[in-house]
Design an enzyme around this catalytic site. Structure first.
Site, PDB file in Angstrom:
ATOM      1  N   GLU A 138       0.820  -1.205   0.000  1.00  0.00           N
ATOM      2  CA  GLU A 138       0.000   0.000   0.000  1.00  0.00           C
ATOM      3  C   GLU A 138       0.856   1.258   0.000  1.00  0.00           C
ATOM      4  O   GLU A 138       0.518   2.250  -0.648  1.00  0.00           O
ATOM      5  CB  GLU A 138      -0.958  -0.004   1.193  1.00  0.00           C
ATOM      6  N   TYR A 194      -5.776   7.014   4.103  1.00  0.00           N
ATOM      7  CA  TYR A 194      -5.987   5.934   3.129  1.00  0.00           C
ATOM      8  C   TYR A 194      -5.211   4.681   3.521  1.00  0.00           C
ATOM      9  O   TYR A 194      -5.759   3.575   3.549  1.00  0.00           O
ATOM     10  CB  TYR A 194      -5.584   6.375   1.714  1.00  0.00           C
ATOM     11  N   ASP A 241      -9.263   5.669  -2.460  1.00  0.00           N
ATOM     12  CA  ASP A 241      -8.148   6.147  -3.271  1.00  0.00           C
ATOM     13  C   ASP A 241      -8.725   6.801  -4.528  1.00  0.00           C
ATOM     14  O   ASP A 241      -9.934   7.021  -4.620  1.00  0.00           O
ATOM     15  CB  ASP A 241      -7.178   5.015  -3.594  1.00  0.00           C
TER      16      ASP A 241
END
Length: 349
Positions: free
Chosen positions: A48, A129, A147
Site C-alpha cells: 500500500e 488511506y 483512493d
C-alpha cells in the site's frame, strides 16, 4: 438510495470480484480466510505504501525485491536507511522510503502492527488511506478505503457534481454508506479493481460494470465525473549537476554525494549539484569552479515543479563529502530517476 439498494451494491460488487479479482503478489484470493502468517500485515502495508501515486506495474518488481531482501518487518527495521533508499531508487516520492524505515522500526519495537485504523494512523507515514486499507485488507476491520479509483467510482455511482478536491467529504460519506462489515478487505479491493479495470478515467466500460444498474451517472456521460478544479501550471526550475570523473588506475570513478536528509530527494545518493531546489527561481547556490564542459540537459517532472537540469563535466578535486563510485557500476548506485537520467546523459557524451 434505500438501505436495501446500498446493500445490493456491495453484494453485486463482491460477486463480481470473486470472479474478476486481479492476481497480485501481495493479495489474498477473494473469499479466503486471512493468511495465518505474521508477515501478512507487513506485505499489505508495504504494497500500500508503494502503490501511493504509483502504478501496479511499476510496483511489482520493487515489491518482489523488497520482500526478497527484507522478508519481514523486523528485517526491514534492521536495515540501514541508505540501503532502503538505494533499493527504492526509481520508484519516486522518496519521503515514502524514509517513512518506511521509521515505521518498520516502530512496528518492530511494538512487536507487530496494530489492528485498528485509529492505532495504525499513529504510525509514521500512514495517512487516512493507508491506515484504512491496512486495517481492512490485513485485519478484516471495517474501514472506508478511498483512493483515486474509489473516488471515481463513487462520484459516478452517486452523480456527485461538486468538483474535487471539495467533493472528497461527500465522496467519503457515500463510500461509508456502501461499506459493509463483512469481507472488508475484499470489498475495498473490489472497488479499487472496478475503478482500474471497468470504471476507468476514459471510456468507462459500463456494459461490463456489475453495479451499472445502480449508477446515477450512467445515463448522463459518466466520463465527465468526477469533476476536477483547473490545474495551476507547474513552475519551471533550472539547475546544474556536475559529473566529476577520475581514473584510479583500475578504472573510471565518478564522485557521488548523499543529499541532505530533509528536502527533495533527501538522503539519496546523487551527483553533486548547485542546490537547484533551494529557491523557487532555481538559481541555487554559487556554481562550482574549475574547467567545465557542458554535456546537455535533462528534464524531470516533480509533483510541484518541472526541472531542467544542466549536466556539466567538471575537472578538478570534488567538493565536500562524498564517495568515488565505479562508473561501470553506476546503475547499482541507487540514484533517483533525475540523477540516473543525468548519469546516462554523461555516459552517452
Amino acid at each position: 438510495m434505500t438501505a436495501r439498494n446500498l446493500a445490493n451494491i456491495s453484494e453485486d460488487l463482491l460477486e463480481w470480484y470473486d470472479s474478476h479479482a486481479r492476481t497480485l503478489p501481495w493479495r489474498n484470493p477473494p473469499g479466503e480466510p486471512l493468511p495465518d502468517d505474521p508477515a501478512w500485515p507487513y506485505r499489505v502495508w508495504l504494497s500500500e505504501v508503494m502503490l501511493q501515486q504509483t502504478t501496479v506495474a511499476a510496483v511489482k518488481p520493487y515489491f518482489e525485491k523488497f520482500t526478497s531482501i527484507w522478508p519481514t518487518v523486523d528485517d526491514l527495521a534492521q536495515a540501514g536507511e541508505d540501503e532502503v533508499m538505494a533499493a527504492w531508487a526509481g520508484l519516486g516520492y522518496y519521503s515514502r522510503a524514509r517513512n518506511l524505515v521509521k515505521c518498520a522500526r516502530e512496528v518492530a519495537a511494538r512487536g507487530g502492527f496494530p489492528e485498528t485504523e485509529a492505532e495504525l494512523l499513529k504510525l509514521p507515514g500512514l495517512g487516512a488511506y493507508t491506515a484504512a486499507s491496512v486495517a481492512a485488507i490485513a485485519f478484516g476491520q471495517r474501514a472506508v478505503v478511498v483512493d483515486a479509483n474509489v473516488e471515481r467510482v463513487v462520484a459516478r455511482l452517486f452523480a456527485i457534481e461538486e468538483p474535487l478536491p471539495g467533493a472528497r467529504k461527500t465522496i467519503r460519506a457515500r463510500a461509508e454508506q456502501i461499506t459493509q462489515n463483512a469481507r472488508a478487505g475484499d470489498f475495498a479491493q473490489a472497488l479499487m479493481d472496478l475503478g482500474s479495470q471497468i470504471c476507468t478515467t476514459k471510456a468507462p466500460r459500463c456494459l461490463l460494470c456489475p453495479i451499472s444498474g445502480h449508477c446515477e451517472a450512467r445515463v448522463n456521460d459518466p466520463e465527465r465525473l468526477p469533476k476536477k478544479a483547473a490545474k495551476k501550471p507547474k513552475p519551471e526550475r533550472r539547475g546544474t549537476a556536475y559529473w566529476i570523473e577520475r581514473d584510479n588506475g583500475a578504472g573510471q570513478e565518478v564522485w557521488l554525494v548523499i543529499r541532505p536528509g530533509k528536502g527533495m530527494l533527501g538522503g539519496m545518493r546523487a551527483l553533486p549539484d548547485d542546490g537547484w531546489s533551494a529557491r523557487e527561481d532555481g538559481s541555487g547556490e554559487a556554481p562550482l569552479s574549475g574547467e567545465m564542459r557542458n554535456l546537455g540537459a535533462v528534464r524531470h517532472g516533480f509533483t510541484h515543479a518541472n526541472l531542467s537540469l544542466n549536466v556539466v563535466a567538471l575537472e578538478g578535486e570534488p567538493p565536500g563529502e562524498g564517495e568515488w563510485w565505479p562508473v561501470e557500476q553506476i546503475e547499482e548506485a541507487g540514484l533517483p530517476t533525475l540523477f540516473a537520467k543525468a548519469a546516462r546523459l554523461a555516459l552517452a557524451s
